[in-house]
Design a protein around this motif. Sequence first.
Motif, PDB file in Angstrom:
ATOM      1  N   ASP A   8     -52.886   6.401  49.055  1.00 21.32           N
ATOM      2  CA  ASP A   8     -53.358   5.582  50.169  1.00 21.32           C
ATOM      3  C   ASP A   8     -52.870   6.200  51.462  1.00 21.32           C
ATOM      4  OD1 ASP A   8     -54.682   3.292  49.009  1.00 21.32           O
ATOM      5  OD2 ASP A   8     -52.723   2.805  48.161  1.00 21.32           O
ATOM      6  N   VAL A  10     -52.893   5.180  55.327  1.00 23.43           N
ATOM      7  CA  VAL A  10     -53.257   4.111  56.253  1.00 23.43           C
ATOM      8  C   VAL A  10     -52.558   4.336  57.590  1.00 23.43           C
ATOM      9  CG1 VAL A  10     -53.747   2.307  54.577  1.00 23.43           C
ATOM     10  CG2 VAL A  10     -51.402   2.664  55.313  1.00 23.43           C
ATOM     11  N   SER A  11     -53.221   3.918  58.664  1.00 24.29           N
ATOM     12  CA  SER A  11     -52.548   3.874  59.955  1.00 24.29           C
ATOM     13  C   SER A  11     -52.555   2.423  60.398  1.00 24.29           C
ATOM     14  CB  SER A  11     -53.260   4.757  60.972  1.00 24.29           C
ATOM     15  OG  SER A  11     -54.347   4.068  61.512  1.00 24.29           O
ATOM     16  N   ALA A  12     -51.757   2.114  61.417  1.00 22.95           N
ATOM     17  CA  ALA A  12     -51.633   0.716  61.835  1.00 22.95           C
ATOM     18  C   ALA A  12     -52.975   0.163  62.277  1.00 22.95           C
ATOM     19  CB  ALA A  12     -50.617   0.588  62.952  1.00 22.95           C
ATOM     20  N   ASN A  14     -56.202   1.396  61.249  1.00 23.32           N
ATOM     21  CA  ASN A  14     -57.231   1.312  60.204  1.00 23.32           C
ATOM     22  C   ASN A  14     -56.815   2.044  58.928  1.00 23.32           C
ATOM     23  OD1 ASN A  14     -57.437   3.917  61.082  1.00 23.32           O
ATOM     24  ND2 ASN A  14     -59.399   3.625  62.105  1.00 23.32           N
ATOM     25  N   THR A  44     -39.710   9.678  52.809  1.00 22.76           N
ATOM     26  CA  THR A  44     -39.348  10.664  53.823  1.00 22.76           C
ATOM     27  C   THR A  44     -40.200  10.481  55.064  1.00 22.76           C
ATOM     28  OG1 THR A  44     -39.116  13.012  54.309  1.00 22.76           O
ATOM     29  CG2 THR A  44     -40.901  12.390  52.850  1.00 22.76           C
ATOM     30  N   LYS A  45     -39.672  10.982  56.170  1.00 21.52           N
ATOM     31  CA  LYS A  45     -40.441  10.932  57.408  1.00 21.52           C
ATOM     32  C   LYS A  45     -41.352  12.147  57.477  1.00 21.52           C
ATOM     33  CE  LYS A  45     -37.916   9.975  61.145  1.00 21.52           C
ATOM     34  NZ  LYS A  45     -36.669   9.900  61.919  1.00 21.52           N
ATOM     35  N   ILE A  69     -44.606   8.041  57.775  1.00 21.22           N
ATOM     36  CA  ILE A  69     -43.684   7.915  56.653  1.00 21.22           C
ATOM     37  C   ILE A  69     -44.452   8.166  55.359  1.00 21.22           C
ATOM     38  CG2 ILE A  69     -42.216   6.306  55.384  1.00 21.22           C
ATOM     39  CD1 ILE A  69     -41.838   4.871  58.108  1.00 21.22           C
ATOM     40  N   GLU A  71     -44.231   7.584  51.281  1.00 24.42           N
ATOM     41  CA  GLU A  71     -43.523   6.894  50.212  1.00 24.42           C
ATOM     42  C   GLU A  71     -44.134   7.326  48.890  1.00 24.42           C
ATOM     43  OE1 GLU A  71     -44.746   3.576  48.616  1.00 24.42           O
ATOM     44  OE2 GLU A  71     -42.847   2.857  47.815  1.00 24.42           O
ATOM     45  N   THR A  78     -48.072   6.742  49.182  1.00 24.65           N
ATOM     46  CA  THR A  78     -48.529   6.049  50.370  1.00 24.65           C
ATOM     47  C   THR A  78     -48.137   6.842  51.610  1.00 24.65           C
ATOM     48  OG1 THR A  78     -48.057   3.995  49.214  1.00 24.65           O
ATOM     49  CG2 THR A  78     -48.586   3.840  51.537  1.00 24.65           C
ATOM     50  N   LEU A  80     -47.979   6.363  55.534  1.00 19.49           N
ATOM     51  CA  LEU A  80     -48.125   5.463  56.671  1.00 19.49           C
ATOM     52  C   LEU A  80     -48.189   6.342  57.911  1.00 19.49           C
ATOM     53  CD1 LEU A  80     -45.385   2.913  55.653  1.00 19.49           C
ATOM     54  CD2 LEU A  80     -47.831   2.604  55.414  1.00 19.49           C
ATOM     55  N   ALA A  81     -49.398   6.558  58.398  1.00 18.16           N
ATOM     56  CA  ALA A  81     -49.566   7.502  59.499  1.00 18.16           C
ATOM     57  C   ALA A  81     -49.358   6.807  60.835  1.00 18.16           C
ATOM     58  CB  ALA A  81     -50.966   8.096  59.443  1.00 18.16           C
ATOM     59  N   ASP A  82     -48.713   7.497  61.757  1.00 14.75           N
ATOM     60  CA  ASP A  82     -48.616   6.989  63.123  1.00 14.75           C
ATOM     61  C   ASP A  82     -49.924   7.296  63.822  1.00 14.75           C
ATOM     62  OD1 ASP A  82     -46.112   6.164  62.688  1.00 14.75           O
ATOM     63  OD2 ASP A  82     -45.134   7.870  63.646  1.00 14.75           O
ATOM     64  N   THR A  83     -50.287   6.422  64.760  1.00 12.41           N
ATOM     65  CA  THR A  83     -51.555   6.650  65.445  1.00 12.41           C
ATOM     66  C   THR A  83     -51.389   7.559  66.649  1.00 12.41           C
ATOM     67  OG1 THR A  83     -51.131   4.509  66.391  1.00 12.41           O
ATOM     68  CG2 THR A  83     -52.883   4.672  64.760  1.00 12.41           C
TER      69      THR A  83
ATOM     70  N   ALA B  41     -59.071  -4.403  59.842  1.00  7.96           N
ATOM     71  CA  ALA B  41     -58.698  -3.000  59.706  1.00  7.96           C
ATOM     72  C   ALA B  41     -57.184  -2.795  59.699  1.00  7.96           C
ATOM     73  CB  ALA B  41     -59.327  -2.180  60.827  1.00  7.96           C
ATOM     74  N   THR B  42     -56.440  -3.730  60.294  1.00  9.05           N
ATOM     75  CA  THR B  42     -54.988  -3.554  60.338  1.00  9.05           C
ATOM     76  C   THR B  42     -54.319  -4.037  59.054  1.00  9.05           C
ATOM     77  OG1 THR B  42     -54.621  -5.714  61.296  1.00  9.05           O
ATOM     78  CG2 THR B  42     -54.943  -3.908  62.831  1.00  9.05           C
ATOM     79  N   TYR B  45     -52.504  -1.428  56.362  1.00 15.60           N
ATOM     80  CA  TYR B  45     -51.222  -0.846  56.776  1.00 15.60           C
ATOM     81  C   TYR B  45     -50.096  -1.859  56.583  1.00 15.60           C
ATOM     82  CZ  TYR B  45     -47.878   1.669  59.764  1.00 15.60           C
ATOM     83  OH  TYR B  45     -46.783   2.333  60.251  1.00 15.60           O
ATOM     84  N   ILE B  52     -43.642  -1.540  50.678  1.00 12.37           N
ATOM     85  CA  ILE B  52     -42.537  -0.578  50.652  1.00 12.37           C
ATOM     86  C   ILE B  52     -41.216  -1.266  50.957  1.00 12.37           C
ATOM     87  CG2 ILE B  52     -41.596   1.479  51.746  1.00 12.37           C
ATOM     88  CD1 ILE B  52     -44.383   2.484  52.107  1.00 12.37           C
ATOM     89  N   GLU B 214     -35.100  11.368  52.330  1.00 10.52           N
ATOM     90  CA  GLU B 214     -35.042  12.629  53.055  1.00 10.52           C
ATOM     91  C   GLU B 214     -35.322  12.359  54.522  1.00 10.52           C
ATOM     92  OE1 GLU B 214     -37.570  15.714  51.588  1.00 10.52           O
ATOM     93  OE2 GLU B 214     -36.719  15.571  49.596  1.00 10.52           O
ATOM     94  N   VAL B 220     -34.454   7.190  57.626  1.00  8.47           N
ATOM     95  CA  VAL B 220     -35.723   6.724  57.081  1.00  8.47           C
ATOM     96  C   VAL B 220     -35.867   5.222  57.268  1.00  8.47           C
ATOM     97  CG1 VAL B 220     -37.058   6.463  54.980  1.00  8.47           C
ATOM     98  CG2 VAL B 220     -35.891   8.602  55.429  1.00  8.47           C
TER      99      VAL B 220
END
Lengths: 140, 292
Positions: A8, A10-12, A14, A44-45, A69, A71, A78, A80-83, B41-42, B45, B52, B214, B220
Amino acid sequence: MTMTVHVDIVSAENEIFSGLAEMVFAPAELGEVGIAPRHAPLITKLLPGEVRVKVSDTETLEYHVSGGILEVQPHLVTVLADTAIRAADIDEASALEAKAKAEEMLSDKSGKIDFAKAQAELAQAMSQLRTLNRLRKRGR
Amino acid sequence: MAVGKEIRTQIASIKNTQKITRAMEMVAASKMRKTKDRMQATRPYSKKISQIIRHLAHANPEYKHPFLLARKVKRVGVIIITSDRGLCGGLNSNLFRTVLKDLAAWEKDNIEVDICTIGTKGSSFFAAINASIVAQIGKLGDTPHLNDIVGIIKVMLDSYTNGTIDELYVVSNEFVNTMTQKPVIEKLIPVVANELENDAEDHFGNKHWDYLYEPDAKDVLDTLLTRYIESIVYQGVVENNACEQSARMVAMKSASDNAGNIIDELQLVYNKARQAAITQEISEIVAGAAAV
């Protein structure tokens, strides 16, 4: 059949990708990582860069992320992408801006009439008038 | 014949108002659809990130993050999400009422409150009642971005980290359906693990395991929890936007209907007046003819 792992991204704002993949490559902070199915749990970041999802031998999807991030669970990856590009100093600058705005607003209380405030007062006056009218009608 | 000139102008002016409210209703209806999509859409996330966090609560991190620990409450921070514009029925006033109730309860317990507002309506209201506003932002428009609210959240998180506030709440409108919006207050920090645990698909049970972190757990977790809180607030902003549009649509619809009723009533009065004038004129003519 080759083993697959559910991915997955996802970003905040969409959802970017959701599906099965054979392997995922991501730009982790300590260097690029490749995640195969049944990887040990990992968090991890991510650094800004490309996340590549190998769906099959012939098909690899690429997504640009500006950090985030990653996971990993044995059967689930997963991202989790920053926009936007996030950096401590940019965050700090916008924090200061928000503070400054609050102070500015609180300080020029006496100056120009606040539109919203004026409206609130107007609404109050209107409701008083309405009550008065009602009382007058009843009195008649 | 100049009968009921005032009534006619009044009808015309109400018709104009009705045109405006009807236009606003339609604009709000189309915007509502878009904001609802954005709200949807949110969801992925925030669902993922809370999953998590839940995993983390099950894992046994050797490092306890301050956001996860409760401490004695002397001062709380509240993030209040309101709309930028009015004409949306009782949306903001209902929210303010909820907040004021909580503020009163905190005051009773001698807990001070720092407020941070998103949306200009909130800023002016809480400035008017002399609450302590530490940060504010407004005019996010119809497409709010996460970037816009990062700064304001950082202000609150920093003041939690350096011990100024001991708890952080967020207040916003929950979108129940088009007709109903409900103001809700939610605790952001400390992040309560128990609330997150009701998850059917959690198949890890009580087995002892932990993530590989990491570069390290602190780094993290810091990022993860910050993102988590940001995503909740961002979702609040987006949801409040959808609430605003639907509340405005409903308010404008009832305004248009009301204008229609008033026009009908006035039309009736006008017709009666005109009829009376005609009758009177005829009787005057007849009387005049009889006299000749």
